[in-house]
Scaffold this active site. Structure first.
Site, short mmCIF file in Angstrom:
data_model
loop_
_atom_site.label_atom_id
_atom_site.label_comp_id
_atom_site.label_asym_id
_atom_site.label_seq_id
_atom_site.Cartn_x
_atom_site.Cartn_y
_atom_site.Cartn_z
N VAL A 191 2.93 6.97 14.00
CA VAL A 191 2.17 5.92 13.32
C VAL A 191 2.80 4.56 13.58
O VAL A 191 2.10 3.55 13.73
CB VAL A 191 2.06 6.21 11.81
CG1 VAL A 191 1.33 5.07 11.10
CG2 VAL A 191 1.34 7.53 11.57
N GLU A 247 10.74 1.41 9.98
CA GLU A 247 11.74 2.47 9.80
C GLU A 247 11.02 3.79 10.00
O GLU A 247 10.16 4.17 9.20
CB GLU A 247 12.40 2.42 8.42
CG GLU A 247 13.53 3.44 8.31
CD GLU A 247 14.36 3.32 7.04
OE1 GLU A 247 15.16 4.24 6.78
OE2 GLU A 247 14.20 2.32 6.32
N GLU A 291 11.41 16.27 14.58
CA GLU A 291 11.69 15.97 13.17
C GLU A 291 10.83 16.89 12.32
O GLU A 291 9.61 16.74 12.24
CB GLU A 291 11.38 14.51 12.84
CG GLU A 291 11.75 14.16 11.41
CD GLU A 291 11.42 12.73 11.03
OE1 GLU A 291 12.17 12.15 10.23
OE2 GLU A 291 10.41 12.20 11.52
N CYS A 345 14.14 10.64 5.94
CA CYS A 345 14.26 10.21 7.33
C CYS A 345 15.70 10.22 7.80
O CYS A 345 15.97 10.35 8.99
CB CYS A 345 13.63 8.83 7.53
SG CYS A 345 14.22 7.57 6.39
N LYS A 389 0.85 -1.18 0.00
CA LYS A 389 0.00 0.00 0.00
C LYS A 389 0.89 1.24 0.00
O LYS A 389 1.51 1.58 1.00
CB LYS A 389 -0.94 0.06 1.21
CG LYS A 389 -2.01 1.15 1.05
CD LYS A 389 -2.46 1.76 2.35
CE LYS A 389 -1.56 2.86 2.83
NZ LYS A 389 -1.62 4.11 2.00
#
Length: 498
Positions: free
Chosen positions: A243, A262, A394, A296, A186
């Site tokens: 999440v 990750e 972040e 990231c 997805k």
């Protein structure tokens, strides 16, 4: 392409996609219209899949796994499919890069480089399929022989983000396939095109029906249903730590599925006074500017030795001010558009907050207007202290916070002063310093006198709240296997009952 401007053209009309289940394309009933973040024009129409569509995809992947149409093949046969897929990607490199750029906003030259890396991932996966093996124990005495088998874990749910839609997909898919697993993928609803194009490439390469399935939709519906699905054996998720935490809860409440995560990063770049300062400035500018900082592993915290801090910040500001920001379809562009309106707002809010908390903008700090799309100038803050939001959160944009240090111990302490541990880099010509920092900074990926270098042979992943598990390389194949211990009795059994 407009040869006079080195700029590719927008498509004449949006490209409409279906979704892919059990080797067949299915049409959508409702669609997302995706506008290019670099131009504002609608470029793709992506199906809004339902939970029933997901159920069909999981069922297809389960059947394909249980009848061993893929896992029952030899490693060499699986390798052949992966190598043909690599060739398919090579033939369609420019097409895939074009749609990646349109949906994501990254520069076309960067997108092409990412397709090249993706091809290498498939070639690495092919080799890994042949090399995957277990172990044996000939140390259990004359009457017992032990084997350790690695078996594919089963049906893998794969949820990928919008910042590197194809690259992150290809840092996982060939390794999952090398292990013998089947996949339900997805992609992010705003960057789904290239994940769907990969379905075409894999089918043409001879991947059996049901082994790679793609459902498209929002994370709140399809993504959440995947994390809770009892017939998905493992979930690989790349995205935010928040999440990722919800994935852990959903796994515990469903079937205790294995997770590969990750997640976020607030990654340090440490520059010592004995570094080559021009090279370090260029590497640091690349570390925060690549993919508009929507990465990231971006280096978003700069620790620079106090004796050179002012000089280095000036060199770095000069580099960052000369980064070519602009139309992602222009071959000369180095930094493109911010991928979503929500992310654009978030970045600008953090820039305002940094100024309000007393940090000083050395360069950048403003939105840029190119007549369409959403762009932000690469931004350097100086005078940042550890308690500021821009030093801890972040931001996921081209915003770099600079903090001075006096000793190596202080640099290491500042580098580790975060809940994350995804990546780090150090710039020094002193081998003792480089190794000491490398060994003591807690991060899953580390670079010495470079930034974001490497290949698919090396594992990817983080420490602390940056995630669980590893992707890519042999470690990435093993991640999608489970271990079975086998004990074989030899000779005549010693009776338990006389």
């Amino acid at each position: 392409m407009d040869q006079s401007s080195n700029r590719l053209s927008l498509p004449s009309s949006p490209r409409e996609f279906g979704f892919f289940v059990d080797g067949e394309w299915r049409g959508g009933r409702e669609f997302f219209d995706r506008a290019s973040p670099g131009h504002g024009a609608v470029v793709t129409r992506i199906p809004r899949c339902t939970n029933k569509d997901l159920e069909d995809a999981v069922a297809a992947a389960r059947t394909a796994f249980e009848d061993r149409r893929w896992s029952g093949l030899s490693g060499g046969e699986r390798a052949g499919v992966l190598l043909r897929a690599a060739e398919g990607l090579r033939r369609r490199r420019d097409e895939i890069a074009y749609w990646e750029t349109l949906e994501n906003g990254k520069p076309i030259s960067q997108a092409r480089g990412e397709i090249d890396h993706s091809i290498a991932c498939f070639e690495m996966g092919a080799g890994a399929a042949r090399l995957l093996h277990g172990d044996s124990f000939n140390s259990l005495g004359d009457n017992l022989f032990g084997m350790v088998l690695r078996e594919p874990i089963g049906v893998v749910g794969l949820i990928t983000p919008w910042n590197f839609p194809f690259l992150i997909l290809c840092e996982r898919v060939p390794f999952i396939l090398a292990s013998g697993c089947t996949i339900v993928a997805k992609p992010s609803e705003v960057t789904s095109a290239t994940t769907l194009i990969l379905a075409e490439v894999l089918a043409e390469a001879g991947l059996p029906a049901g082994v790679y399935n793609v459902v498209t939709g929002s994370g709140r519906t399809i993504g959440q249903a995947m994390t809770e699905h009892p017939d998905i054996d493992m979930l690989s998720f790349t995205g935010s730590t928040a999440v990722g935490r919800s994935c852990v809860r959903a796994s515990a409440d469903s079937n205790f599925k294995k997770l590969g995560l990750e997640l976020g990063g607030k990654n340090p770049m440490i520059v010592f006074a004995d570094a080559d300062l021009d090279e370090a400035a260029d590497g640091v500018a690349f570390g925060i500017g690549f993919n508009t900082g929507q990465c990231c592993v971006s280096g978003s915290r700069l620790m620079v030795e106090r004796s050179i801090a002012e000089e280095f910040e000036a060199r770095l500001a000069d580099k960052m001010a000369r980064i070519r920001v602009g139309d992602p379809l222009d071959e000369r562009t180095q930094v493109g558009a911010i991928t979503t309106e929500a992310q654009n707002t978030t970045i600008l809010d953090y820039i305002a907050r940094g100024q309000a908390e007393g940090a000083r903008v050395v360069t950048g700090g403003t939105p840029l207007d190119f007549g369409g799309g959403q762009y932000i100038a690469p931004t350097l803050f100086a005078g940042v202290t550890r308690g500021m939001a821009i030093a801890q959160d972040e931001i996921f944009g081209p915003v770099l916070s600079s903090m001075p240090f006096d000793t190596m111990e202080e640099a290491i302490r500042l580098a580790n002063d975060t809940v994350y541990g995804l990546s780090a880099s150090v710039w020094t010509k002193n081998l003792d310093k480089a190794l000491a920092v490398t060994r003591r900074v807690r991060a899953g990926r580390f670079w010495v006198n470079t930034m974001m270098a490497g290949g698919p042979e090396m594992p990817l992943g983080g420490f602390k709240q940056s995630g669980w598990g590893r992707e890519a390389g042999m470690y990435g194949v093993e991640e999608y296997t489970q271990i079975k211990s086998v004990h074989i009795e030899l000779g005549k059994r010693t009776p338990w009952i006389e």
